[in-house]
Structures are given as structure tokens and as C-alpha cells.
Scaffold this motif. Structure first.
Motif, PDB file in Angstrom:
ATOM      1  N   HIS A 218       0.831  -1.200   0.000  1.00 49.65           N
ATOM      2  CA  HIS A 218       0.000   0.000   0.000  1.00 49.65           C
ATOM      3  C   HIS A 218       0.873   1.260   0.000  1.00 49.65           C
ATOM      4  O   HIS A 218       0.678   2.169  -0.806  1.00 49.65           O
ATOM      5  CB  HIS A 218      -0.922  -0.003   1.223  1.00 49.65           C
ATOM      6  N   THR A 219       1.833   1.305   0.909  1.00 49.84           N
ATOM      7  CA  THR A 219       2.710   2.471   1.058  1.00 49.84           C
ATOM      8  C   THR A 219       4.103   1.994   1.415  1.00 49.84           C
ATOM      9  O   THR A 219       4.260   1.018   2.152  1.00 49.84           O
ATOM     10  CB  THR A 219       2.195   3.414   2.167  1.00 49.84           C
ATOM     11  N   LEU A 220       5.100   2.703   0.915  1.00 50.17           N
ATOM     12  CA  LEU A 220       6.491   2.298   1.144  1.00 50.17           C
ATOM     13  C   LEU A 220       7.364   3.535   1.273  1.00 50.17           C
ATOM     14  O   LEU A 220       7.259   4.468   0.470  1.00 50.17           O
ATOM     15  CB  LEU A 220       6.942   1.428  -0.037  1.00 50.17           C
ATOM     16  N   VAL A 221       8.219   3.552   2.302  1.00 54.40           N
ATOM     17  CA  VAL A 221       9.186   4.636   2.512  1.00 54.40           C
ATOM     18  C   VAL A 221      10.560   4.009   2.728  1.00 54.40           C
ATOM     19  O   VAL A 221      10.721   3.158   3.612  1.00 54.40           O
ATOM     20  CB  VAL A 221       8.809   5.514   3.724  1.00 54.40           C
ATOM     21  N   ALA A 222      11.534   4.417   1.926  1.00 55.79           N
ATOM     22  CA  ALA A 222      12.898   3.877   2.025  1.00 55.79           C
ATOM     23  C   ALA A 222      13.852   4.951   2.536  1.00 55.79           C
ATOM     24  O   ALA A 222      13.739   6.121   2.170  1.00 55.79           O
ATOM     25  CB  ALA A 222      13.365   3.367   0.667  1.00 55.79           C
ATOM     26  N   ALA A 230      10.291   1.027   5.341  1.00 49.93           N
ATOM     27  CA  ALA A 230       9.049   0.857   6.096  1.00 49.93           C
ATOM     28  C   ALA A 230       7.921   0.684   5.093  1.00 49.93           C
ATOM     29  O   ALA A 230       7.859   1.386   4.082  1.00 49.93           O
ATOM     30  CB  ALA A 230       8.788   2.065   6.987  1.00 49.93           C
ATOM     31  N   VAL A 231       7.022  -0.254   5.363  1.00 52.52           N
ATOM     32  CA  VAL A 231       5.978  -0.572   4.392  1.00 52.52           C
ATOM     33  C   VAL A 231       4.666  -0.893   5.087  1.00 52.52           C
ATOM     34  O   VAL A 231       4.653  -1.448   6.192  1.00 52.52           O
ATOM     35  CB  VAL A 231       6.443  -1.750   3.488  1.00 52.52           C
ATOM     36  N   TRP A 232       3.577  -0.502   4.453  1.00 53.26           N
ATOM     37  CA  TRP A 232       2.225  -0.824   4.899  1.00 53.26           C
ATOM     38  C   TRP A 232       1.688  -1.848   3.921  1.00 53.26           C
ATOM     39  O   TRP A 232       1.561  -1.581   2.723  1.00 53.26           O
ATOM     40  CB  TRP A 232       1.361   0.426   4.907  1.00 53.26           C
ATOM     41  N   LEU A 233       1.395  -3.050   4.418  1.00 58.23           N
ATOM     42  CA  LEU A 233       0.997  -4.164   3.566  1.00 58.23           C
ATOM     43  C   LEU A 233      -0.470  -4.524   3.792  1.00 58.23           C
ATOM     44  O   LEU A 233      -0.969  -4.445   4.921  1.00 58.23           O
ATOM     45  CB  LEU A 233       1.858  -5.395   3.868  1.00 58.23           C
ATOM     46  N   LYS A 234      -1.140  -4.921   2.724  1.00 54.64           N
ATOM     47  CA  LYS A 234      -2.516  -5.394   2.801  1.00 54.64           C
ATOM     48  C   LYS A 234      -2.539  -6.884   2.459  1.00 54.64           C
ATOM     49  O   LYS A 234      -2.024  -7.298   1.412  1.00 54.64           O
ATOM     50  CB  LYS A 234      -3.402  -4.638   1.806  1.00 54.64           C
TER      51      LYS A 234
END
Length: 296
Positions: A218-222, A230-234
Motif C-alpha cells: 500500500h505504502t512504502l518509505v525507504a 518501512a511498508v504498509w501491507l494489505k
């Protein structure tokens, strides 16, 4: 006008300081005119009232937020964070009566900014960790904090774009069940930890219970300097046997995970992951479950 990375971090810290000091009226100045948290819309004023009248009482009235990890994607005006705090419940929480003991809460998420102010947030709390502490108040609870882990030495450093590409490929390998390719993306697979447990064991147990599990980013910040993502996974899948409070009733469930990946020499070396399994359990319940209100 977009804010700089340092300005975004300063805003997060100032916002948290307002909560710690109970300066509820000052919270609104850090908020955009519309703020959406986990799908719920707030105005700056209604958000301040929500924290004062609902969040603070749930946590015993004394909130002390501590920073664990902050990562910034300046181009997306997004911050990935991990926070922790101790609190002493004074009212029933997650179905447990208060027992006069401190509880440690870890919160993870992402916050987006518009014109330098908070405009959207995705927050996740590990409710199972809180339940363990409430059920066994005399048992010492020691979480796995990102801030306690020094950035490892490495010979190879990936760019931000490369970090993102490796993580996306890693997820694709999981979805395709190309487990023979797993070692190409993991540093010392037999030793890699997810929090304090072996990551491979967690993956095996989860897939045994939900074999059709599918993951979507969903969202990813490197962070190139820290070599972290950091990642938001569904997640979506149908349990075929009991797992972590989920039952095999033929119904598919959806849930989210916030995870931070540490890379060493271009491979994943450690994971700090938290699944919101309450989200999936709620989908299998006839009536609402007791839930924890996000802290900020």
C-alpha cells in the motif's frame, strides 16, 4: 508549498509534545483543515477533542509518547513512524479490568502532510501484545524496538530506488510462492528475526493456516542512510485452520501489517513487523470486538 524532511520531522515531534503536555488546544495548529485517520474524517478541533475526551482517558489520562523510529519520504510528503509509551489503564481495556500495572504500547504507521500539516494517517497497534500484558500483569514484557538496534556495518549500500525495488521483488516472490528464490533477498535466512521470532517460522505458520495468502504493498518509505524500508501491507486470504484467533469458516479475511526491513549488503537482515489481526478477527465476529483507540 512542500515541507522539507527536517520540517516534517519537527512537526511530528511538536505534535507529540503537545499530547505529552496535554496542550490540547495547540494540537489543531499542526493539523490540516481536514484530517483522515484510518478512514475517519476529523477537523483540527474535533481531532483535539477526540484525543482529550477519548484517547487520554483510555490510557489513564497520562500519555507520554516516546519516539522509536522516524523515516521520511520528502517527495511524497510522508513520514513512517514507530512510537512507544507506557500507560496505566483506569478503565476496562480489550475486555480486561484495570489492575494498576503499567502497560507498554507500541504504535506504527504513516502520516501524510499537506502544506506542512498533518492531513492523513494510517495507524496500527499490536493489540495482542497489550492483551498479554493485561492477562499476565506480573510477567515482564520486553518489546523489540527499532531504536535499540544499531545500523549494521555493510560493504554494499543500495540507493533509495534500489531498496524499494528489492522490497517489491521480495513481495512478488512471496506471492508467487517462489520460495527457492527467497535466499536471494534475505541475509542469513536461517537467522533472520521478525521482532524476536524467526521470520521463516512465522511465514511457514501463516502459510500453513492461510495457503492462498496474498500481499499487496500500500505504502512504502525507504531510507538510504539507514538502509531501511518501512511498508504498509494489505493481506487477503482464507484460513483453512485456526490461526491466531482466526477460524476456518470458508470466509476470506483482510488485514494489514506495518513492517520495517533492515537491509545489509543489499539483502533483508531483520524485520520489525506488526499484523493487525484484530481487523481480520472482527470480520469473523457477529458482534463488535473491544478495540484500542490509536494514540495519536
Amino acid at each position: 508549498m512542500p515541507a522539507s524532511a527536517s520540517e516534517l520531522v519537527a512537526t511530528i515531534r511538536s505534535w507529540a509534545k503537545c499530547v505529552n503536555e496535554k496542550r490540547w488546544d495547540d494540537l489543531a495548529k499542526y493539523m490540516h483543515s481536514t484530517y483522515n485517520q484510518n478512514g475517519i474524517e476529523y477537523t483540527p478541533e474535533s481531532w483535539a477533542t477526540h484525543v482529550k475526551d477519548h484517547v487520554a482517558p483510555q490510557l489513564g489520562g497520562d500519555i507520554r509518547i516516546n519516539e522509536d523510529s522516524i523515516m521520511v519520504d520528502e517527495s511524497a510528503q510522508c513520514v513512517a513512524f514507530s512510537l512507544w509509551l507506557k500507560f496505566k489503564p483506569e478503565m476496562p481495556l480489550l475486555g480486561y479490568q484495570p489492575k494498576g500495572r503499567d502497560v507498554l504500547l507500541i504504535e506504527h504507521g504513516f502520516i501524510w502532510f499537506t502544506d506542512g500539516k498533518l492531513s492523513k494517517g494510517l495507524f496500527l497497534i499490536n493489540s495482542d501484545d497489550i492483551r498479554k500484558q493485561l492477562a499476565n500483569p506480573n510477567t515482564e514484557f520486553a518489546p523489540s524496538l527499532i531504536s535499540e538496534y544499531s545500523v549494521p556495518r555493510a560493504e554494499t549500500f543500495l540507493s533509495r530506488q534500489q531498496l524499494e525495488e528489492v522490497l517489491r521483488t521480495y513481495v512478488d516472490v512471496f506471492n508467487a510462492r517462489q520460495l527457492t528464490e527467497y535466499t536471494k533477498y534475505v541475509h542469513q535466512p536461517e537467522r533472520m528475526l521478525n521482532n524476536k521470532d524467526l521470520a521463516r517460522r512465522i511465514m511457514a505458520d501463516t502459510l500453513a493456516a492461510i495457503p492462498d495468502l496474498h500481499v499487496q504493498i500500500h505504502t512504502l518509505v525507504a531510507d538510504e542512510e539507514l538502509q531501511r524500508v518501512a511498508v504498509w501491507l494489505k493481506f487477503t486470504g482464507t484460513p483453512i485452520k485456526e490461526y491466531a484467533g482466526l477460524v476456518a469458516n470458508g470466509r476470506a479475511v483482510q488485514f494489514t501489517e506495518h513492517a520495517t526491513y533492515q537491509f545489509v549488503d543489499g539483502k533483508i537482515q531483520r524485520i520489525w513487523g506488526v499484523m493487525d489481526l484484530d481487523e481480520a478477527r472482527q470480520q469473523q465476529q457477529e458482534s463488535p470486538m473491544p478495540m484500542v483507540i490509536p494514540v495519536i
